[in-house]
Design an enzyme around this catalytic site. Structure first.
Site, short mmCIF file in Angstrom:
data_model
loop_
_atom_site.label_atom_id
_atom_site.label_comp_id
_atom_site.label_asym_id
_atom_site.label_seq_id
_atom_site.Cartn_x
_atom_site.Cartn_y
_atom_site.Cartn_z
N THR A 36 34.29 37.72 40.21
CA THR A 36 33.08 38.11 39.47
C THR A 36 33.33 38.14 37.97
O THR A 36 32.37 38.06 37.19
CB THR A 36 32.62 39.51 39.92
OG1 THR A 36 33.73 40.41 39.86
CG2 THR A 36 32.06 39.49 41.34
N SER A 124 52.39 37.32 43.39
CA SER A 124 51.83 38.09 44.50
C SER A 124 50.40 38.55 44.23
O SER A 124 49.83 39.29 45.03
CB SER A 124 52.71 39.30 44.80
OG SER A 124 52.79 40.14 43.67
N GLU A 161 46.71 33.57 27.69
CA GLU A 161 46.84 32.98 29.03
C GLU A 161 45.91 31.78 29.20
O GLU A 161 46.29 30.76 29.78
CB GLU A 161 46.56 34.03 30.10
CG GLU A 161 46.88 33.57 31.50
CD GLU A 161 47.28 34.68 32.44
OE1 GLU A 161 47.46 34.41 33.63
OE2 GLU A 161 47.44 35.83 31.97
N ASP A 173 42.22 41.20 34.33
CA ASP A 173 43.63 41.57 34.47
C ASP A 173 44.14 42.29 33.23
O ASP A 173 44.74 43.36 33.32
CB ASP A 173 44.47 40.32 34.73
CG ASP A 173 44.18 39.69 36.07
OD1 ASP A 173 43.40 40.26 36.84
OD2 ASP A 173 44.73 38.61 36.34
#
Length: 384
Positions: A36, A124, A161, A173
């Site tokens: 989202t 992960s 990033e 994040d």
């Protein structure tokens, strides 16, 4: 030796002096709200107790040298390499990307020696990349005495990033890693970047969040993530909206009827309903009804599995096993095609649920999963 001490020891061994300071940034897990963020929607992550620590000191030559405990060979670069995306690659690109983003924003970034240690598992889905970016950013801001309010840090880390490393992530994040608060989930509006700290009192509710590292190899994760993002952007254009955030749940059926193929309709349905699930979860947490969020977590997983098609057999097995063992809700967290599952469980049942997942994996011949129980923790901080 804890992660902070490992970073300090690595700095001493590599550079022969003491660091000027240590900066820690957590991994994150997203309670609900998947795919989202880049659709201008809502997310509800929280910071983890797992940390990446950067020990650092100024470098008088104005260059940057970074060492990681995962790769004993240090990487050194100067302004020329930092100013050209792609010149520094591999894990060190996340460090160079932060230097690039700060310089592009007009800051005089100090040269530095850095040593990195981390407890955040790589690959992960717990945002190991955002953790290293944020810890490095905090270190360079402090070392250089840069005038940069913390509210702007997530966007700069994201630029590192997106535009230097080349990973098309949203703002979630970095926001969770930088702005997380212990005992709370971070309700983030990805369009306005407004945040609200939502109480997430697991101890008070006698609950726990069990995180299961699926250990599934990421299958085409980068390409599929980018494909989902492009598909959402094309659907928004077809619907005449800025982003799928602008499609209300009440108007979903009418919007879907305007789209030409079933795959696009399913992608849109996931995003629109997932935004609503985030809002519903926030409302329950505000009311102190933590346990009642469980069905929303499970519904989120079903949507990711059936409509967005980003789960894999290991992930689905972990969710099914956790629910069968008594979890109130369980879902994949992260971008998909591997990564982690979270399950909302009774505090005293975490070990039993973890054992049930491990047994289900063994029955299917999967690599044994990793499991840990987590509480919402604080964001990036200087350790001293």
């Amino acid at each position: 030796m804890n992660v902070a001490d490992r970073a300090t020891a690595g700095f001493r061994q590599r550079y022969g002096v003491e660091p000027a300071g240590r900066w820690a940034a957590p991994g994150r897990v997203n309670l609900i709200g998947e795919h989202t963020d880049y659709n201008d929607g809502f997310v509800l992550p929280f910071a983890l107790p797992l940390r990446t620590v950067v020990a650092a000191a100024p470098a008088p030559d104005g260059r940057w040298t970074v060492w990681s405990e995962l790769d004993d060979e240090p990487v050194e670069f100067g302004a020329a390499e930092a100013d050209e995306p792609g010149r520094v690659d591999g894990w060190a690109a996340y460090v160079a990307g932060v230097v690039w983003a700060l310089r592009a924003d007009g800051h005089d970034v100090p040269g530095a020696r850095l040593a990195v240690a981390s407890d955040v598992p790589v690959g992960s889905g717990l945002s190991s990349s955002a953790a290293i970016e944020s810890a490095v950013l905090a270190a360079l801001v402090d070392l250089g005495g840069l005038d940069l309010p913390a509210e702007r840090w997530p966007r700069l880390a994201q630029r590192a990033e997106n535009d230097y490393v080349g990973a098309p992530t949203g703002i979630m994040d970095q926001s969770a890693v930088i702005r997380g608060r212990a005992g709370h989930a971070l309700f983030l509006d990805c369009r306005t970047e407004e945040v609200e700290q939502i109480p997430f009192d697991l101890d008070g509710a006698r609950l726990a969040v069990l995180v299961v590292d699926s250990r599934a190899p990421h299958r085409h994760a980068d390409g599929e993530y980018a494909a989902r993002r492009r598909g959402c952007e094309h659907a928004a254009t077809a619907l005449g909206v800025t982003a799928l955030r602008d499609v209300p749940v009440a108007g979903l059926d009418a919007a879907l009827a305007r789209l030409g193929d079933d795959e696009t309709r399913r992608r849109v349905r996931h995003v629109v309903t997932e935004n609503q699930r985030v809002l519903d979860t926030v409302a329950l947490l505000r009311a102190g009804r933590v346990r009642d969020t469980g069905p929303l977590l499970t519904a989120s997983h079903v949507s990711m599995r059936d409509d967005f098609e980003i789960t894999v057999p290991e992930i689905d097995t972990a969710v099914e096993a956790a629910l069968s063992a008594g979890a109130y809700g369980a879902r994949m967290t992260g971008g998909g095609f591997g990564g982690c599952v979270l399950a909302l469980v009774d505090a005293g049942a975490a070990d039993a649920v973890a054992a049930a997942v491990t047994e289900a994996y063994a029955e299917r011949g999967f690599t044994a999963p990793g499991t840990l129980t987590v509480l919402p923790s604080s964001g990036v901080t200087r350790l001293g």
